[in-house]
Design an enzyme around this catalytic site. Structure first.
Site, short mmCIF file in Angstrom:
data_model
loop_
_atom_site.label_atom_id
_atom_site.label_comp_id
_atom_site.label_asym_id
_atom_site.label_seq_id
_atom_site.Cartn_x
_atom_site.Cartn_y
_atom_site.Cartn_z
N SER A 185 5.33 7.35 2.45
CA SER A 185 6.70 7.84 2.28
C SER A 185 6.87 9.09 3.13
O SER A 185 5.89 9.79 3.45
CB SER A 185 6.96 8.18 0.81
OG SER A 185 8.17 8.89 0.66
N TYR B 29 3.72 12.05 -7.40
CA TYR B 29 4.11 11.03 -6.44
C TYR B 29 3.99 11.55 -5.00
O TYR B 29 3.39 10.90 -4.14
CB TYR B 29 5.55 10.57 -6.70
CG TYR B 29 6.04 9.62 -5.62
CD1 TYR B 29 5.57 8.31 -5.58
CD2 TYR B 29 6.93 10.05 -4.64
CE1 TYR B 29 5.99 7.44 -4.58
CE2 TYR B 29 7.36 9.18 -3.65
CZ TYR B 29 6.89 7.88 -3.62
OH TYR B 29 7.29 7.03 -2.62
#
Length: 267
Positions: A142, A155
């Site tokens: 990401s 995360y």
């Protein structure tokens, strides 16, 4: 249509996974679809096989289980399924204050799915790829990997690991005929936002369609690229370039603000 080989795709029946599945099947490649729900896997396999005329296998596995990777690998070996492409797509996030809102189970499960299982799968499949002097791996990270993420602390950290680890493997594998590519998407219109409680945040206000991101990642994987960044709105591109050089505290405040719902601040 020529056979491009078989791709093993984790998290195949949602979001980017569905896109990767369709892209590879459209190229004539076979598939090994991996996810938690056997019913959803079978439905996807039937649909993909009917539409594209390719061979599709399924493996139901809970990827938060430390034994899942070995089970997947052993299943492929016992059936004689050769994996030419490994797409570690599965992953999840979740919003909340680390100390007061996120549970131990939520964050440990996230680490298992986002870090441990992809690492185990690469550890198992890579020696076979190297022995054959061919193979491609795509690890989905990401754009969150480039900075800390208050209110998604674990995360963001898991994606920093995926990016760093994937880049290191790319160099270690140089000259072997095997490559590892990391895909770093921006915010996408997938089930990820809803599952993580992020759909109403500023961060996902400009989420983009995942197919273009999947195509960029897939093409980057087949070309053996080091990293692929995709799906960023125009205003985010210069921000991403400048993020590593920005004052850290100001960047943390900005990311914190982006995790909030609407324009309201968290108390």
């Amino acid at each position: 249509m020529t056979d491009k080989g078989t791709a093993l795709i984790t998290g195949s029946y949602g979001g980017l996974g569905t896109c990767f599945t369709d892209i590879h099947a459209a190229s004539g490649g076979g598939l090994i679809l991996v996810g938690r729900s056997q019913r959803k896997l079978e439905e996807q396999a039937e649909k993909v096989g009917r539409e594209y005329g390719v061979q599709v296998h399924t493996i139901a596995a809970d990827l938060s289980d430390p034994s899942a990777a070995a089970m997947i690998y052993d299943t492929c070996k016992s059936h004689g399924w050769t994996v030419n492409y490994l797409i570690n797509n599965v992953g999840f996030g979740g919003q909340g204050d680390f100390a007061r809102e996120r549970t131990m189970e939520q964050d440990m499960s996230m680490i298992a799915v986002n870090i441990e299982t992809p690492t185990r799968l690469c550890k198992l499949f890579l020696p076979d790829f190297i022995d054959r002097a061919s193979g491609r791996i795509l690890n989905v990270s990401s754009t969150a990997a480039i900075m800390p993420g208050p209110l998604q602390a674990v995360y963001y950290a898991t994606k920093a690991y995926v990016t760093s680890w994937s880049n290191a493997l790319w160099r270690e594998l140089k000259g072997t005929g095997v490559t590892v590519t990391v895909l770093m998407p921006g915010a996408m219109q997938t089930g990820f936002a809803n599952a993580g409680g992020l759909s109403d945040t500023k961060l996902f206000a400009n989420a983009v369609d995942p197919m273009a991101i999947a195509r960029a990642g897939y093409d980057g994987m087949t070309a053996g690229r080091l990293s692929v960044t995709a799906g960023l709105p125009g205003w985010q591109k210069p921000m991403m370039a400048l993020a590593p050089m920005s004052p850290r505290k100001a960047m943390l405040d900005f990311v914190y603000d982006q995790q909030t719902a609407g324009s309201a601040k968290r108390e």
